[in-house]
Design a protein around this motif. Structure first.
Motif: not given
Ligand SMILES: [Mn+2]
Length: 339
Positions: A29, A31, A58-59, A61-63, A258-259, A261
């Motif tokens: 997870n 950051d 984990d992948e 994060p999109r942002n 993820e949304d 966050e």
């Protein structure tokens, strides 16, 4: 800096000089600090001509997918689909001279990526969290006085034999910016600001970080925020504000975990509250809780009682239960800490 710390930095430098093959691993997870720090170290080692793998449970994060070379992250969940060591390991991950774990010290927080640890001859930890009872065995470059692992790295960067470039500056600046909440949390000290100024001079782009990390969100994330604000609850005479997101609510707005966050920080804006929490049912009967506090209240201590952890003002834990059971389990401790 203690001589113990200096000795660890020297040990890391010599492990870097002598090693040929490296794996860099952030926590589960991840950051902006974990990813930014990991990529910065990855770029620096690559520039030294080392063989380096960047692997996380984990992948990205999109942002954070604006950071240089984020696509080079590999997924430990794909590598270890059974969450166990596998026989048919790709050749390039059969052996490493050094595994460097960043922004954590506890192997259990590596999740699937912890299976890489036995493949490495040695382990180094670079972290700014307080050490818990599960600490990787190796070189410990740990100092909890730094606001971010990226800030710690910035300070030892040249001492461990690395050079700066603009990509590295952007990664380290992202780590510092995200762990200080865009330079507004209490941990934003002069040291963080001086490092940021220098990293901007070296090519870091702070406005791009703000735009990509905080100011662009998918529609689903904004709708999920609306749901969470609608579910706001108040306890302990206004001192605790918390909210919930059920699996069904995630689905109703087409959101993923993820949304969520940043939502806990919105909940924490209730003016009377000193502790805020967000309980998220991200999988059936799997509840992730993010907790924030103001001032001297130590929510990491509360979360550690539930096998979680974090920092004094920002921590988390998980429950294998229903949402309401997780609330019932955690709230008495949060209310007690808020008084
Ligand atoms: Mn961090």
């Amino acid at each position: 800096m203690s001589s113990q710390f200096d000795a660890s930095v020297a040990a890391l430098r010599s492990a870097i000089e002598q090693g040929e093959s490296f794996v860099i691993i952030p926590h589960v997870n991840p950051d902006g600090d974990a990813i930014g720090s990991a990529i910065a170290v990855y770029i620096a080692l690559t520039k030294k001509g080392k063989r380096v793998e960047l692997i996380g449970a984990d992948e990205v994060p999109r942002n954070l997918r604006f950071l240089p070379r984020w696509e080079e992250f590999r997924s430990a969940r794909e590598m270890f689909p059974d969450d166990a060591p596998t026989e048919n390991m790709p050749k390039e991950i059969e052996h490493f001279d050094l595994a460097i774990i960043v922004d954590l010290s506890a192997p259990r927080r590596l999740a699937h990526a912890r299976h890489l640890i036995p493949l490495a001859k040695a382990v180094a930890v670079v972290d700014h969290h307080e050490l818990g009872d599960d600490v990787a065995d190796g070189i410990l470059v740990v100092d909890s006085s730094y606001a971010a692992t990226a800030l710690l790295l910035y300070h030892i960067w040249e001492a461990i034999g690395f050079e700066f470039d603009s990509d590295i500056a952007q990664c380290l600046l992202t780590g510092i910016a995200t762990d200080t909440g865009g330079f507004k949390f209490q941990n934003t000290d002069a040291r963080a600001l001086r490092a940021a100024a220098d990293l901007v001079q070296r090519g870091g782009n702070l406005s791009l970080i703000h735009e990509m990390v905080w100011d662009r969100k998918p529609e689903s994330a904004l709708k999920l925020l609306g749901v969470a604000l609608n579910n706001l609850r108040i306890a302990a005479n206004g001192k605790v504000a918390y909210s919930t997101l059920s699996l069904q609510e995630y689905e109703s707005v087409g959101a993923t975990d993820e949304d969520s966050e940043g939502i806990v920080n919105e909940v924490g804006k209730v003016d009377s509250c000193v502790i805020s929490a967000l309980f998220r049912e991200h999988l059936p009967n799997r509840i992730r809780v993010s907790v924030r506090s103001r001032g001297d209240i130590d929510v990491a201590e509360v979360c550690r009682k539930f096998e979680g952890g974090g920092h004094k003002n920002a921590a988390g834990c998980t429950f294998s239960s229903s949402l309401e059971s997780a609330i019932a389990a955690l709230m008495p401790s949060l209310e007690a800490a808020a008084l």
